[in-house]
Structures are given as structure tokens and as C-alpha cells.
Design an enzyme around this catalytic site. Sequence first.
Site, short mmCIF file in Angstrom:
data_model
loop_
_atom_site.label_atom_id
_atom_site.label_comp_id
_atom_site.label_asym_id
_atom_site.label_seq_id
_atom_site.Cartn_x
_atom_site.Cartn_y
_atom_site.Cartn_z
N ASN A 172 -10.82 -1.03 2.10
CA ASN A 172 -10.08 0.21 1.81
C ASN A 172 -9.15 0.52 2.98
OD1 ASN A 172 -9.22 2.85 1.46
ND2 ASN A 172 -11.21 3.62 0.78
N HIS A 197 -5.32 2.45 -6.01
CA HIS A 197 -5.82 2.44 -4.64
C HIS A 197 -7.06 1.55 -4.58
CE1 HIS A 197 -7.55 3.48 -0.88
NE2 HIS A 197 -8.47 4.28 -1.39
N CYS A 248 -5.54 8.56 0.89
CA CYS A 248 -5.35 7.35 0.08
C CYS A 248 -4.32 7.52 -1.04
CB CYS A 248 -6.68 6.91 -0.50
SG CYS A 248 -8.00 6.78 0.74
#
Length: 323
Positions: free
Chosen positions: A280, A250, A112
Site C-alpha cells: 500500500n 487504490h 490514499c
Amino acid sequence: MRTIKIIQTASQLPEKIVSNDDLAGMMDTSDEWIRSRTGIFKRHIAVDETTASLAASVLQKLLKGSGISADQIDFVLVATMSPDSMAPSTAAQASALAGLSNAFAMDINVACSGFVYGLTLAHGLVNTLGSHYGVVIGAETLSKLVDWQERSTAVLFGDGAAGVLVEAVDGPERLLAADLKTFGKEAKSLTAGHLWSSTTWNQPEKGSRYFQMDGHAVYSFATRQVAASIKRTFEKISADIGDTDYFLLHQANQRIIDKVADLLKQPADRFLSNLSKYGNTSAASIPLLLDEMVTGNIVKSGQLLTLSGFGAGLSVGSIVYKY
């Protein structure tokens, strides 16, 4: 020293949308349970799309939107933790699909944090190799790493790709500072995609190809280390954290974003979010958010942006960028 100027943003999402109610029909969960704990309402899931095809679509949109031709691109960096194959790289496949012939292409796997690492590498490439135009993309099909019977992780992730086309320019610095750090001792807190040889006697656990996460450990890491990374980044420049127009973190969990805002003592409305629509998306989340905000005229030229990613590794990375 030359700097990188973002001259185009783009994104591509799979057609299929999976709502929280859809997931509630597959496992013991509910829309209310997911929303209250994550801030996620829905996510896009790849069916016919691949990581490479999503990345290629982004690359093609970047070229079309900027007016830059395929043979002018010097490098393509694709941040991904969910490639279609170990070789060739996603970047190589996407470059071929988009008709590039002169660029070198490589993948970056920092999960990520990958897009932030990619932008930092791009800044170095324009100075060490003399590159003029380059592309940095985050692309993921995380759905293939999800155990769709495991509620704690299945509700979190989505698929998608987004990226930027950068130009090397002289003049005032745009990427003002960066901070990259990896905490390998905490690696077991978040794992996925284990590979092993058929000749290995000690096989991994059955579920180890799928996401396995210690949610409490990751939450603690993310809130502490993102705030610390952003502070370290600003210590390198003559600007204050409060000078940031917008923070693009993020998009993992709304609780994490809200906690970082609290730790940095910054207004919550400066922390942009589209987590509710996409979940996500790992390395794709920050460029997906950036593209949406640029397209929506929220992020404008001249604004100071703070980007920060965190994830498997465990890793963290932040940059301060003058858009």
C-alpha cells in the site's frame, strides 16, 4: 470547456526492497500470513530517498519523456500524507529540485484518495486559470509512519512515487465524471502522524505518530463506499459501469479489490493490480499502477478507465477517464 489529456506517466521507487520473509525476521509474522491476508509479497522502503526527492525524480522523468520543458509547466500538485516537512510543501521542494521556475506548487492531503482528487483539481485548474501543462504526482514515504513492531500495520505499507503530466486540450471530454466524498465521522478508523505542542497538557498516546487502524472498519468502509462512489460517478454520464475497460483501484488489500469487483458484478480480470510488488503506497498507488500498465501496453489510448481511491478521512474518490 477544455479537458485534461494525460500525455506522460512516470514512477520512481526506492532501491531497498523488504520481503515478507524480511519482516518475519523482525516480528511475529510469516510470508504465508501476509500473502493470504493482504496479497502483498514485498514492498520498497526509502533509506536515503525522501518524499520530495522521489517526487522530483518523477517530475524529471515526466519532462524527459514528454519533451516538455520545465518552464512550460504551469502547476505541480503532489498528493501525499507523508511530507518531509510541514513547510515548505513537497510540491515546492520537488519543483525546485526538478528546475521548475514558472509553476505554482501545492500539496494535497487526502491520503490514499489523493491522486484522484488531484486529477479532479487539475481539470478545474486548466479552466479557471487557463493553465496549459500541469503535473499531478502521488508521493509517499509511509515507512516513517510505521511502527515496525506492530504486525497489523507494518506488513501493509510501502514507499514510492508516480504521476502524470497533463495537457489542456479542446475537443471531446476525457475526464468524463468525478465523485469525491469525505466521511469525517469515521476519521478515527485510520490515523497517523499526530502533531502536538510541547505546551499541551493532554499529550496524545505514545504511538499516535504511527499508523493506527481499525482494520475491520476500514475494510467495511472501502468495499461499501468504493462501489457506491463508482456507481454515483457513472450516474452522471451516458455510459455503464460495464463499459469500463479497466478499473484501477487504490492498492490497499487484494481482498478489498476482489470484493469491489464482486459488488459491482464486473469481471475480476478488469481490476488491475500490482499490490503484490509494492504494498500500500497510499497516494502513489494508483499512478504507480497506471504507469506500469501504460508502459506494459496494457492500458492503451481510447480505453475507458475507472479510477477509485479510498483512505484516511475517511475519504473516497472516483473518476471515469477516457485514456
